[in-house]
Write a protein that holds these residues in place. Structure first.
Motif, mmCIF file in Angstrom:
data_model
loop_
_atom_site.group_PDB
_atom_site.id
_atom_site.type_symbol
_atom_site.label_atom_id
_atom_site.label_comp_id
_atom_site.label_asym_id
_atom_site.label_seq_id
_atom_site.Cartn_x
_atom_site.Cartn_y
_atom_site.Cartn_z
ATOM 1 N N SER A 66 0.837 -1.200 0.000
ATOM 2 C CA SER A 66 0.000 0.000 0.000
ATOM 3 C C SER A 66 0.869 1.246 0.000
ATOM 4 C CB SER A 66 -0.912 -0.003 1.234
ATOM 5 O OG SER A 66 -1.620 1.214 1.353
ATOM 6 N N ASN A 67 0.594 2.147 -0.939
ATOM 7 C CA ASN A 67 1.308 3.411 -0.989
ATOM 8 C C ASN A 67 0.340 4.560 -0.738
ATOM 9 O OD1 ASN A 67 3.646 5.017 -1.302
ATOM 10 N ND2 ASN A 67 4.356 3.738 -2.992
ATOM 11 N N LEU A 68 0.862 5.785 -0.710
ATOM 12 C CA LEU A 68 0.066 6.933 -0.303
ATOM 13 C C LEU A 68 -1.107 7.204 -1.231
ATOM 14 C CD1 LEU A 68 -0.140 9.377 1.693
ATOM 15 C CD2 LEU A 68 1.040 10.694 -0.067
ATOM 16 N N GLY A 69 -0.839 7.409 -2.511
ATOM 17 C CA GLY A 69 -1.925 7.691 -3.427
ATOM 18 C C GLY A 69 -1.547 8.712 -4.477
ATOM 19 N N THR A 70 -2.462 8.930 -5.391
ATOM 20 C CA THR A 70 -2.168 9.766 -6.543
ATOM 21 C C THR A 70 -3.456 10.278 -7.156
ATOM 22 O OG1 THR A 70 -1.243 9.713 -8.777
ATOM 23 C CG2 THR A 70 -2.078 7.648 -7.928
ATOM 24 N N PRO A 71 -3.443 11.488 -7.678
ATOM 25 C CA PRO A 71 -4.599 11.949 -8.450
ATOM 26 C C PRO A 71 -4.687 11.199 -9.771
ATOM 27 C CG PRO A 71 -2.818 13.535 -8.609
ATOM 28 C CD PRO A 71 -2.379 12.502 -7.607
ATOM 29 N N ASP A 72 -5.885 11.144 -10.333
ATOM 30 C CA ASP A 72 -6.065 10.472 -11.625
ATOM 31 C C ASP A 72 -5.576 11.334 -12.781
ATOM 32 O OD1 ASP A 72 -7.243 8.177 -10.487
ATOM 33 O OD2 ASP A 72 -9.191 9.183 -10.379
ATOM 34 N N GLY A 73 -5.458 12.635 -12.557
ATOM 35 C CA GLY A 73 -4.985 13.546 -13.588
ATOM 36 C C GLY A 73 -4.487 14.822 -12.943
ATOM 37 N N TYR A 99 -8.663 14.423 -5.237
ATOM 38 C CA TYR A 99 -7.558 13.788 -4.522
ATOM 39 C C TYR A 99 -7.211 14.554 -3.250
ATOM 40 C CZ TYR A 99 -2.782 12.420 -3.411
ATOM 41 O OH TYR A 99 -1.655 12.018 -2.750
ATOM 42 N N LEU A 100 -7.030 15.855 -3.359
ATOM 43 C CA LEU A 100 -6.673 16.659 -2.192
ATOM 44 C C LEU A 100 -7.792 16.672 -1.160
ATOM 45 C CD1 LEU A 100 -4.943 19.670 -3.979
ATOM 46 C CD2 LEU A 100 -3.827 17.906 -2.601
ATOM 47 N N GLY A 101 -9.041 16.651 -1.633
ATOM 48 C CA GLY A 101 -10.166 16.627 -0.703
ATOM 49 C C GLY A 101 -10.173 15.370 0.142
ATOM 50 N N ARG A 143 -3.814 4.476 -0.611
ATOM 51 C CA ARG A 143 -4.675 4.978 0.469
ATOM 52 C C ARG A 143 -5.667 6.003 -0.068
ATOM 53 N NH1 ARG A 143 -7.964 6.981 2.754
ATOM 54 N NH2 ARG A 143 -8.167 7.644 4.928
ATOM 55 N N TYR A 144 -5.199 6.843 -0.979
ATOM 56 C CA TYR A 144 -6.056 7.846 -1.607
ATOM 57 C C TYR A 144 -6.000 7.639 -3.113
ATOM 58 C CZ TYR A 144 -4.655 9.768 2.903
ATOM 59 O OH TYR A 144 -4.353 9.914 4.235
ATOM 60 N N GLY A 145 -7.138 7.680 -3.783
ATOM 61 C CA GLY A 145 -7.148 7.491 -5.220
ATOM 62 C C GLY A 145 -7.227 6.022 -5.598
ATOM 63 N N ASN A 146 -6.740 5.706 -6.776
ATOM 64 C CA ASN A 146 -6.892 4.365 -7.347
ATOM 65 C C ASN A 146 -5.548 3.726 -7.664
ATOM 66 O OD1 ASN A 146 -9.855 4.350 -7.599
ATOM 67 N ND2 ASN A 146 -9.500 6.054 -9.001
ATOM 68 N N PRO A 147 -5.475 2.370 -7.583
ATOM 69 C CA PRO A 147 -6.526 1.433 -7.193
ATOM 70 C C PRO A 147 -6.835 1.522 -5.697
ATOM 71 C CG PRO A 147 -4.468 0.262 -7.554
ATOM 72 C CD PRO A 147 -4.221 1.676 -7.973
ATOM 73 N N SER A 200 -11.207 -2.044 -3.210
ATOM 74 C CA SER A 200 -11.339 -2.852 -4.419
ATOM 75 C C SER A 200 -10.288 -3.955 -4.463
ATOM 76 C CB SER A 200 -11.222 -1.961 -5.661
ATOM 77 O OG SER A 200 -9.913 -1.427 -5.799
ATOM 78 N N VAL A 201 -9.085 -3.663 -3.993
ATOM 79 C CA VAL A 201 -8.010 -4.660 -4.030
ATOM 80 C C VAL A 201 -8.256 -5.760 -3.009
ATOM 81 C CG1 VAL A 201 -5.535 -5.025 -3.660
ATOM 82 C CG2 VAL A 201 -6.327 -3.063 -4.985
ATOM 83 N N ILE A 202 -8.715 -5.402 -1.816
ATOM 84 C CA ILE A 202 -9.018 -6.422 -0.806
ATOM 85 C C ILE A 202 -10.158 -7.321 -1.281
ATOM 86 C CG2 ILE A 202 -10.014 -6.761 1.496
ATOM 87 C CD1 ILE A 202 -8.288 -4.482 2.493
ATOM 88 N N GLU A 203 -11.195 -6.735 -1.864
ATOM 89 C CA GLU A 203 -12.309 -7.538 -2.368
ATOM 90 C C GLU A 203 -11.858 -8.458 -3.492
ATOM 91 O OE1 GLU A 203 -15.193 -4.610 -3.417
ATOM 92 O OE2 GLU A 203 -15.954 -4.390 -1.365
ATOM 93 N N ASN A 204 -10.979 -7.971 -4.346
ATOM 94 C CA ASN A 204 -10.455 -8.786 -5.438
ATOM 95 C C ASN A 204 -9.596 -9.930 -4.906
ATOM 96 O OD1 ASN A 204 -10.011 -9.313 -8.301
ATOM 97 N ND2 ASN A 204 -7.925 -8.587 -7.966
ATOM 98 N N MET A 205 -8.825 -9.644 -3.859
ATOM 99 C CA MET A 205 -8.020 -10.696 -3.230
ATOM 100 C C MET A 205 -8.918 -11.814 -2.697
ATOM 101 S SD MET A 205 -4.690 -10.583 -3.033
ATOM 102 C CE MET A 205 -3.291 -9.511 -3.269
ATOM 103 N N GLN A 206 -9.986 -11.434 -2.019
ATOM 104 C CA GLN A 206 -10.881 -12.456 -1.478
ATOM 105 C C GLN A 206 -11.536 -13.252 -2.603
ATOM 106 O OE1 GLN A 206 -14.563 -11.371 0.603
ATOM 107 N NE2 GLN A 206 -13.914 -12.715 2.273
ATOM 108 N N ALA A 207 -11.901 -12.588 -3.679
ATOM 109 C CA ALA A 207 -12.520 -13.280 -4.807
ATOM 110 C C ALA A 207 -11.574 -14.302 -5.431
ATOM 111 C CB ALA A 207 -12.962 -12.269 -5.859
ATOM 112 N N LYS A 208 -10.269 -14.062 -5.311
ATOM 113 C CA LYS A 208 -9.271 -14.995 -5.836
ATOM 114 C C LYS A 208 -8.964 -16.140 -4.879
ATOM 115 C CE LYS A 208 -6.792 -11.792 -8.894
ATOM 116 N NZ LYS A 208 -5.480 -11.128 -9.163
ATOM 117 N N GLY A 209 -9.613 -16.146 -3.726
ATOM 118 C CA GLY A 209 -9.429 -17.254 -2.789
ATOM 119 C C GLY A 209 -8.478 -16.976 -1.650
ATOM 120 N N CYS A 210 -8.186 -15.697 -1.388
ATOM 121 C CA CYS A 210 -7.279 -15.352 -0.287
ATOM 122 C C CYS A 210 -8.066 -15.236 1.011
ATOM 123 C CB CYS A 210 -6.546 -14.046 -0.579
ATOM 124 S SG CYS A 210 -5.494 -14.122 -2.054
ATOM 125 N N ASP A 211 -7.880 -16.210 1.904
ATOM 126 C CA ASP A 211 -8.523 -16.124 3.214
ATOM 127 C C ASP A 211 -7.562 -15.622 4.280
ATOM 128 O OD1 ASP A 211 -6.941 -18.414 3.540
ATOM 129 O OD2 ASP A 211 -8.651 -19.755 3.257
#
Length: 347
Positions: free
Chosen positions: A26-33, A42-44, A123-127, A131-142
């Protein structure tokens, strides 16, 4: 592991995936543009985080929404445009974090095969973390190892990343088990990697710097008095780096950058201290940012443009920025070793 019905389950039981270990950096984050509205979103999000700005919302939010977010997206957008990865249309932080994830994924897959899944989030912005935690669980990560990429612990960095991960878990019916990676500021592999970047940079310079400045992102002094260990972690990082290099105390010093707001922040301030060095005859300096695992706007724009300008304007001659560890092999090796420790009993 593909989704399947549990053994002895009823015929109408939905298939589930389980049995893997997930690793999320996990990294800090980034604006999309770099446009006004992307920067404002992003700043908000960033400046509304109570871990970052802990003033009472009734006092802070009117100031943020009516004044700061009206003006700051323009100046921040300009700063990001000066370093933007135009080829991929993304910030350097996103580019580098993805490269770190891909290198780490290869290393862990070579060791553990399909037992492990690797991804990254912001932490801020995308991904987004959720969404990443939900995707991990969908892949079978318990079971999940959540790895905030902050060597030194601080509430506005490590703690808020962990907070956000646990908020995501609050929305999941069947939560995976989660381990969070602690601060690694004194990890020998981290210190050796920092020292290697210094040695490699110095070996390619025509003039050896008079001083190496280790610049850390600042926090209000109040955070220290309220129990945040960040200042102590930074001090120890620089001391361990100096010892690894075998240098005397006059060859390296510690400063803090990115002051924001009216409070007293940790000192000395980088921008003022590099100007002082130039005025005192230290005409050649190198600077690095050990608190950042990836180059970003605070290093590529603030250090290598604004702080560099302050040094040159004060009479400095040679300013050398030493990049963050980014996706160096020794940095990826360090991450893999930490993950090996943190997955004990899982992998």
């Amino acid at each position: 592991m593909t989704a399947q019905k549990p053994a002895n389950a009823a015929a109408d039981h939905p298939p589930v995936s389980f049995g893997k270990v997930g690793v999320i950096i996990s990294n800090l984050g980034t604006p999309d543009g770099t446009d006004y509205w992307s920067m404002r979103r992003y700043l908000g999000e960033f400046l509304s985080d109570r871990r970052v700005i802990d003033y009472a919302p009734w006092k802070w939010q009117p100031l943020l929404q009516l004044i700061i977010l009206t003006k700051r997206p323009f100046s921040s957008g300009e700063a990001y445009r000066s370093i933007w990865n135009n080829e991929r249309n993304e910030s350097p932080l996103l580019t580098t974090t993805r490269d770190q994830y891909l290198a780490l994924e290869k290393t862990l897959k070579d060791t553990y095969g399909d037992k492990v899944e690797v991804d990254f989030c912001m932490r801020y912005g995308n991904p987004s973390t959720q969404s990443v935690i939900e995707n991990m669980q969908a892949k079978g990560c318990d079971r999940i190892v959540f790895f905030p990429l902050y060597p030194q612990y601080s509430a506005p960095t490590t703690a808020t990343a962990n907070d956000h991960a646990f908020r995501a878990l609050m929305k999941i019916k069947w939560q995976p088990s989660v381990r969070t990676v602690p601060a690694y500021f004194e990890n020998p592999l981290y210190i050796k990697a920092l020292a290697a970047t210094v040695k490699e940079t110095y070996a390619n310079l025509d003039v050896e710097p008079d001083v190496l400045v280790t610049s850390y992102h600042g926090v209000p002094v109040r955070y220290l008095t309220e129990g945040d260990p960040y200042h102590c972690h930074c001090q120890k990082t620089t001391r361990l780096l100096r010892e690894e290099l075998g240098w005397s105390t006059d060859k390296i010093q510690l400063t803090f950058q990115s002051k924001f707001g009216p409070e007293d922040w940790l000192q000395p301030y980088t921008v003022e201290d590099v100007a002082r060095l130039a005025r005192e005859g230290k005409k050649n300096i190198a600077i690095m940012a050990p608190a950042f695992s990836s180059d970003c706007v605070e290093t590529l724009e603030e250090i290598n443009e604004e702080i560099k300008d302050a040094f040159i304007e004060a009479g400095g001659e040679t300013f050398t920025y030493i990049p963050c560890l980014n996706d160096r092999p020794d940095h990826i090796e360090m991450m893999a070793e930490i993950i090996k420790r943190e997955t004990s009993g899982w992998l």
